[in-house]
Design a protein around this motif. Structure first.
Motif, PDB file in Angstrom:
ATOM      1  N   UNK A 160     -13.551   6.452  -2.814  1.00  0.00           N
ATOM      2  CA  UNK A 160     -12.971   6.684  -1.482  1.00  0.00           C
ATOM      3  C   UNK A 160     -12.098   5.508  -1.064  1.00  0.00           C
ATOM      4  N   UNK A 161     -12.553   4.278  -1.308  1.00  0.00           N
ATOM      5  CA  UNK A 161     -11.742   3.113  -0.966  1.00  0.00           C
ATOM      6  C   UNK A 161     -10.419   3.103  -1.749  1.00  0.00           C
ATOM      7  N   UNK A 162     -10.465   3.539  -3.005  1.00  0.00           N
ATOM      8  CA  UNK A 162      -9.224   3.632  -3.786  1.00  0.00           C
ATOM      9  C   UNK A 162      -8.266   4.639  -3.151  1.00  0.00           C
ATOM     10  N   UNK A 163      -8.799   5.788  -2.756  1.00  0.00           N
ATOM     11  CA  UNK A 163      -7.952   6.800  -2.124  1.00  0.00           C
ATOM     12  C   UNK A 163      -7.431   6.328  -0.763  1.00  0.00           C
ATOM     13  N   UNK A 164      -8.235   5.570  -0.048  1.00  0.00           N
ATOM     14  CA  UNK A 164      -7.787   5.015   1.235  1.00  0.00           C
ATOM     15  C   UNK A 164      -6.616   4.060   1.045  1.00  0.00           C
ATOM     16  N   UNK A 165      -6.651   3.277  -0.023  1.00  0.00           N
ATOM     17  CA  UNK A 165      -5.537   2.356  -0.276  1.00  0.00           C
ATOM     18  C   UNK A 165      -4.250   3.118  -0.564  1.00  0.00           C
ATOM     19  N   UNK A 166      -4.384   4.292  -1.136  1.00  0.00           N
ATOM     20  CA  UNK A 166      -3.179   5.059  -1.488  1.00  0.00           C
ATOM     21  C   UNK A 166      -2.691   5.933  -0.339  1.00  0.00           C
ATOM     22  N   UNK A 167      -3.618   6.629   0.314  1.00  0.00           N
ATOM     23  CA  UNK A 167      -3.216   7.634   1.296  1.00  0.00           C
ATOM     24  C   UNK A 167      -3.470   7.236   2.746  1.00  0.00           C
ATOM     25  N   UNK A 168      -4.160   6.106   2.947  1.00  0.00           N
ATOM     26  CA  UNK A 168      -4.461   5.670   4.308  1.00  0.00           C
ATOM     27  C   UNK A 168      -5.869   6.055   4.727  1.00  0.00           C
ATOM     28  N   UNK A 169      -6.510   5.156   5.463  1.00  0.00           N
ATOM     29  CA  UNK A 169      -7.910   5.363   5.861  1.00  0.00           C
ATOM     30  C   UNK A 169      -8.071   6.590   6.738  1.00  0.00           C
ATOM     31  N   UNK A 170      -7.232   6.720   7.755  1.00  0.00           N
ATOM     32  CA  UNK A 170      -7.388   7.811   8.715  1.00  0.00           C
ATOM     33  C   UNK A 170      -7.235   9.168   8.035  1.00  0.00           C
TER      34      UNK A 170
ATOM     35  N   UNK B 134       0.843  -1.200   0.000  1.00  0.00           N
ATOM     36  CA  UNK B 134       0.000   0.000   0.000  1.00  0.00           C
ATOM     37  C   UNK B 134       0.876   1.246   0.000  1.00  0.00           C
ATOM     38  N   UNK B 135       0.563   2.184  -0.852  1.00  0.00           N
ATOM     39  CA  UNK B 135       1.313   3.423  -0.937  1.00  0.00           C
ATOM     40  C   UNK B 135       0.675   4.456  -0.021  1.00  0.00           C
ATOM     41  N   UNK B 136       1.354   4.815   1.052  1.00  0.00           N
ATOM     42  CA  UNK B 136       0.836   5.815   1.985  1.00  0.00           C
ATOM     43  C   UNK B 136       1.639   7.102   1.876  1.00  0.00           C
ATOM     44  N   UNK B 137       2.105   7.371   0.671  1.00  0.00           N
ATOM     45  CA  UNK B 137       2.888   8.571   0.399  1.00  0.00           C
ATOM     46  C   UNK B 137       2.176   9.818   0.905  1.00  0.00           C
ATOM     47  N   UNK B 138       2.911  10.635   1.640  1.00  0.00           N
ATOM     48  CA  UNK B 138       2.365  11.892   2.145  1.00  0.00           C
ATOM     49  C   UNK B 138       2.859  13.031   1.275  1.00  0.00           C
TER      50      UNK B 138
END
Length: 271
Positions: free
Chosen positions: A251-261, A1-5
């Motif tokens: 939204x689920x797609x964005x959660x996979x990339x940026x994190x749910x929280x 999972x990519x959680x790039x900030x």
């Protein structure tokens, strides 16, 4: 999972997507859309129906959810189609044909019509899920498709929490049931869809779906609605859930990339 900030904010194109999703998920339930179509407010309650009719509707809702669960777990992962776009119009046209029968009969065909309409909606939802990157061989993704039936923004009741309503509140309230159902299927397979974890999830979704169905029935029961009106209502019905599915899986797609929280925090701050 990519959680790039990316600094302290999400990219502008992501904010645009979240705003569009929030507009769909927090406003304009099916009753509002049917009011636009028919030209007068739709007010409906299954409790206002005669006992026999009310029982028939509840039975149709229960059957529809059980059929949808079976379809979700047994067939969604087998479809090789990679993009949801080509079949959405086909599903909408098919739903219109089914709705025409309901309109012609004044809603009396709900027991036969609703399971068919529900499966058509689920197929459309699955196509949209795939187009947003969901792996529908995953049980969790299959159940996320089923969850769409619980996300109508006009349904003001939360699932288990009387203090909070809204898209993320519904998801949070259903999270444990989805985990339990997923774990059961992964351990035991799909042979027993009447197992308690699956029944509990289907009942929870069906309760919220029933509110939407009652509004649909109220519209179809209008004496002058006729077959054409029934077809339009069912087309609105499936279009409504296609919109919810696009927002939900975006939204689920964005959660996979940026994190749910992080996505939830930004979503909550949008106006």
């Amino acid at each position: 999972m990519n959680t790039e900030l990316i600094d302290d904010a999400l990219p502008e194109e992501v904010l645009v997507q979240l705003r569009e999703a929030k507009t769909i998920l927090e406003h304009h339930g099916i009753a509002d859309r049917l009011t636009e179509l028919i030209g007068k407010p739709i007010t409906a309650s299954l409790k206002l129906l005669p006992d026999v009719a009310e029982n028939a509707v509840y039975a149709a809702i229960d059957k529809s959810m059980r059929v949808a669960l079976d379809v979700a777990l047994r067939t969604l992962g087998d479809d090789p189609l990679k993009s949801g776009k080509p079949r959405l119009l086909t599903h909408k046209l098919m739903a219109g044909v089914v709705g025409a029968a309901g309109g012609a009969m004044g809603g009396a065909t709900i027991a036969a019509e609703l399971p068919v309409s529900t499966v058509l909606i689920l197929r459309s939802v699955a196509d949209i899920a795939r187009s947003e990157g969901e792996d529908l061989t995953s049980v969790e993704s299959q159940l996320a498709c089923l969850q769409v039936f619980a996300l109508d923004p006009g349904n003001s009741e939360s699932v288990d929490d009387d203090t909070e309503i809204g898209y993320f509140a519904v998801r949070a309230a259903m999270a444990q049931q989805i985990r339990d159902a997923s774990q059961f299927v992964l351990k035991n397979g799909v042979a027993d869809t009447a197992a308690p974890p699956l029944v509990k999830l289907v009942t929870m979704i069906g309760k919220r779906f029933g509110t939407v169905v009652s509004e649909k029935i109220a519209a179809q029961a209008i004496p002058v609605i006729g077959a054409l009106g029934g077809a339009l209502i069912n087309s609105y019905f499936i279009d409504h859930y296609q919109d919810i599915a696009r927002a939900h899986f975006s939204i689920r797609r964005l959660e996979r990339r940026y994190g749910v929280a992080r996505v939830r925090q930004v979503y909550g701050g949008l106006r």
